[in-house]
Design an enzyme around this catalytic site. Structure first.
Site, PDB file in Angstrom:
ATOM      1  N   PRO A  33       0.620  -1.270   0.024  1.00 32.51           N
ATOM      2  CA  PRO A  33      -0.065   0.036  -0.069  1.00 32.51           C
ATOM      3  C   PRO A  33       0.708   1.221  -0.185  1.00 32.51           C
ATOM      4  O   PRO A  33       0.380   2.368  -0.070  1.00 32.51           O
ATOM      5  CB  PRO A  33      -0.865  -0.045   1.350  1.00 32.51           C
ATOM      6  N   ALA A  35       4.135   1.789   2.000  1.00 28.87           N
ATOM      7  CA  ALA A  35       4.825   2.233   2.968  1.00 28.87           C
ATOM      8  C   ALA A  35       6.478   2.417   2.642  1.00 28.87           C
ATOM      9  O   ALA A  35       7.017   3.421   3.133  1.00 28.87           O
ATOM     10  CB  ALA A  35       4.815   1.167   4.159  1.00 28.87           C
ATOM     11  N   TRP A  36       6.871   1.451   1.905  1.00 26.39           N
ATOM     12  CA  TRP A  36       8.275   1.487   1.430  1.00 26.39           C
ATOM     13  C   TRP A  36       8.539   3.205   0.753  1.00 26.39           C
ATOM     14  O   TRP A  36       9.467   3.643   0.833  1.00 26.39           O
ATOM     15  CB  TRP A  36       8.635   0.479   0.445  1.00 26.39           C
ATOM     16  N   ASP A  62       2.723  -1.330  -8.667  1.00 29.87           N
ATOM     17  CA  ASP A  62       2.091  -2.808  -8.190  1.00 29.87           C
ATOM     18  C   ASP A  62       0.862  -2.905  -9.111  1.00 29.87           C
ATOM     19  O   ASP A  62       0.403  -2.233  -9.953  1.00 29.87           O
ATOM     20  CB  ASP A  62       1.616  -2.349  -6.981  1.00 29.87           C
ATOM     21  N   ASP A  79       2.572  -4.317 -14.061  1.00 27.49           N
ATOM     22  CA  ASP A  79       3.341  -5.384 -13.735  1.00 27.49           C
ATOM     23  C   ASP A  79       4.652  -5.180 -13.832  1.00 27.49           C
ATOM     24  O   ASP A  79       5.054  -4.955 -14.935  1.00 27.49           O
ATOM     25  CB  ASP A  79       2.870  -6.684 -14.631  1.00 27.49           C
ATOM     26  N   LYS A 144      13.517  -8.495  -1.750  1.00 24.41           N
ATOM     27  CA  LYS A 144      13.059  -9.495  -0.852  1.00 24.41           C
ATOM     28  C   LYS A 144      12.868 -11.026  -1.714  1.00 24.41           C
ATOM     29  O   LYS A 144      12.478 -11.171  -2.944  1.00 24.41           O
ATOM     30  CB  LYS A 144      11.489  -9.323  -0.402  1.00 24.41           C
TER      31      LYS A 144
HETATM   32  N1  SAM Z   1       6.783  -2.634   0.271  1.00 23.37           N
HETATM   33  C1  SAM Z   1       5.254  -2.513   0.569  1.00 23.37           C
HETATM   34  C2  SAM Z   1       4.809  -1.436   1.466  1.00 23.37           C
HETATM   35  O1  SAM Z   1       5.630  -1.226   2.181  1.00 23.37           O
HETATM   36  O2  SAM Z   1       3.681  -0.949   1.326  1.00 23.37           O
HETATM   37  C3  SAM Z   1       4.298  -3.882   0.573  1.00 23.37           C
HETATM   38  C4  SAM Z   1       4.382  -4.811  -0.711  1.00 23.37           C
HETATM   39  S1  SAM Z   1       3.514  -6.192  -0.231  1.00 23.37           S
HETATM   40  C5  SAM Z   1       4.458  -7.102   0.744  1.00 23.37           C
HETATM   41  C6  SAM Z   1       3.818  -7.083  -2.034  1.00 23.37           C
HETATM   42  C7  SAM Z   1       3.356  -6.457  -3.209  1.00 23.37           C
HETATM   43  O3  SAM Z   1       3.813  -6.910  -4.511  1.00 23.37           O
HETATM   44  C8  SAM Z   1       1.739  -6.646  -3.178  1.00 23.37           C
HETATM   45  O4  SAM Z   1       0.905  -5.536  -3.211  1.00 23.37           O
HETATM   46  C9  SAM Z   1       1.604  -7.198  -4.813  1.00 23.37           C
HETATM   47  O5  SAM Z   1       0.514  -6.759  -5.296  1.00 23.37           O
HETATM   48  C10 SAM Z   1       2.892  -6.697  -5.323  1.00 23.37           C
HETATM   49  N2  SAM Z   1       3.375  -7.431  -6.705  1.00 23.37           N
HETATM   50  C11 SAM Z   1       3.394  -8.719  -6.906  1.00 23.37           C
HETATM   51  N3  SAM Z   1       3.885  -9.379  -8.109  1.00 23.37           N
HETATM   52  C12 SAM Z   1       3.815  -8.007  -8.604  1.00 23.37           C
HETATM   53  C13 SAM Z   1       4.210  -7.756 -10.092  1.00 23.37           C
HETATM   54  N4  SAM Z   1       4.371  -8.834 -10.895  1.00 23.37           N
HETATM   55  N5  SAM Z   1       4.382  -6.337 -10.620  1.00 23.37           N
HETATM   56  C14 SAM Z   1       3.858  -5.506  -9.438  1.00 23.37           C
HETATM   57  N6  SAM Z   1       3.702  -5.703  -8.266  1.00 23.37           N
HETATM   58  C15 SAM Z   1       3.734  -7.053  -7.703  1.00 23.37           C
END
Ligand code: SAM
Length: 192
Positions: A33, A35-36, A62, A79, A144
């Site tokens: 959402p 935060a980073w 995202d 993506d 990650k």
């Molecule tokens: N770092 C974020 C924060 O601090 O708010 C939290 C990230 S959350 C752990 C992981 C995110 O990766 C999800 O919102 C997911 O939709 C996104 N995600 C997964 N595969 C993706 C892709 N191929 N392209 C873009 N976003 C992707």
């Protein structure tokens, strides 16, 4: 008041390694959402909070929607692995280059540990292609991953194009999770 507790992992990494400098350009992969991105905006001064310091750039990507954030540009419903996204990134970045690529991306976990591990590692491989397009020489990548058999292969691929690669387990990351981060620094563009 961060949008998510994950902010503390990036704060911890950046307090130690000082990747995010005022004026820097950052791409935040899997940003929802946001935060980073909040941390990145503060540290690179992309909202211009400190008028005396250089103003940086933060672009978050995202698949999901990300609520607007002052100082950040979000590519929602995008993506990270899609070349269309790469092309848009190039247009948004000053000099078509980023200093830092952050990735906290994760697939929806199936619960099958090995399968989820391989899926996330495959997503991380795509960050190496992204780096080739947008990361400036000397730049850094934080990504990650979930630990498992293919982590070594990712580390080797990163080591081919970055001078230093290290594994980080932030204190803010749950002890019982296999979550880790690779910190890769001093990017060198591959010679083809
Ligand atoms: N770092 C974020 C924060 O601090 O708010 C939290 C990230 S959350 C752990 C992981 C995110 O990766 C999800 O919102 C997911 O939709 C996104 N995600 C997964 N595969 C993706 C892709 N191929 N392209 C873009 N976003 C992707």
């Amino acid at each position: 008041n961060f949008r998510c507790r994950s902010a503390f992992k990036l704060l911890e990494i950046d307090d130690k390694f000082r990747l995010l400098q005022p004026g820097g350009s950052v791409v935040d992969c899997g940003a929802a959402p946001g935060a980073w991105s909040q941390v990145a905006v503060q540290r690179v001064n992309s909202a211009g909070t400190d008028p005396a310091a250089p103003h940086g750039t933060v672009v978050g990507i995202d698949l999901m929607n990300i609520p607007p954030l002052d100082g950040a540009h979000f590519l929602c419903s995008h993506d990270v692995t899609d070349p269309v996204t790469h092309a848009k990134l190039l247009e948004l970045l000053p000099n078509r280059q980023a200093h830092v690529i952050l990735s906290d991306m994760a697939p929806n976990a199936s619960g099958f540990r090995e399968m989820d591990h391989v899926k996330l590692i495959t997503m991380c491989f795509s960050l190496i292609d992204l780096a080739e397009k947008i990361l400036q020489p000397g730049g850094s990548l934080v990504c990650k991953y979930w630990d498992g058999i293919s982590a070594r292969e990712l580390q080797e691929k990163l080591s081919n194009v970055f001078n230093t690669v290290q594994i980080i387990k932030p204190n803010a990351s749950r002890k019982d999770s296999s979550e880790r981060y690779f910190l890769a620094r001093m990017y060198r563009k591959p010679v083809k």
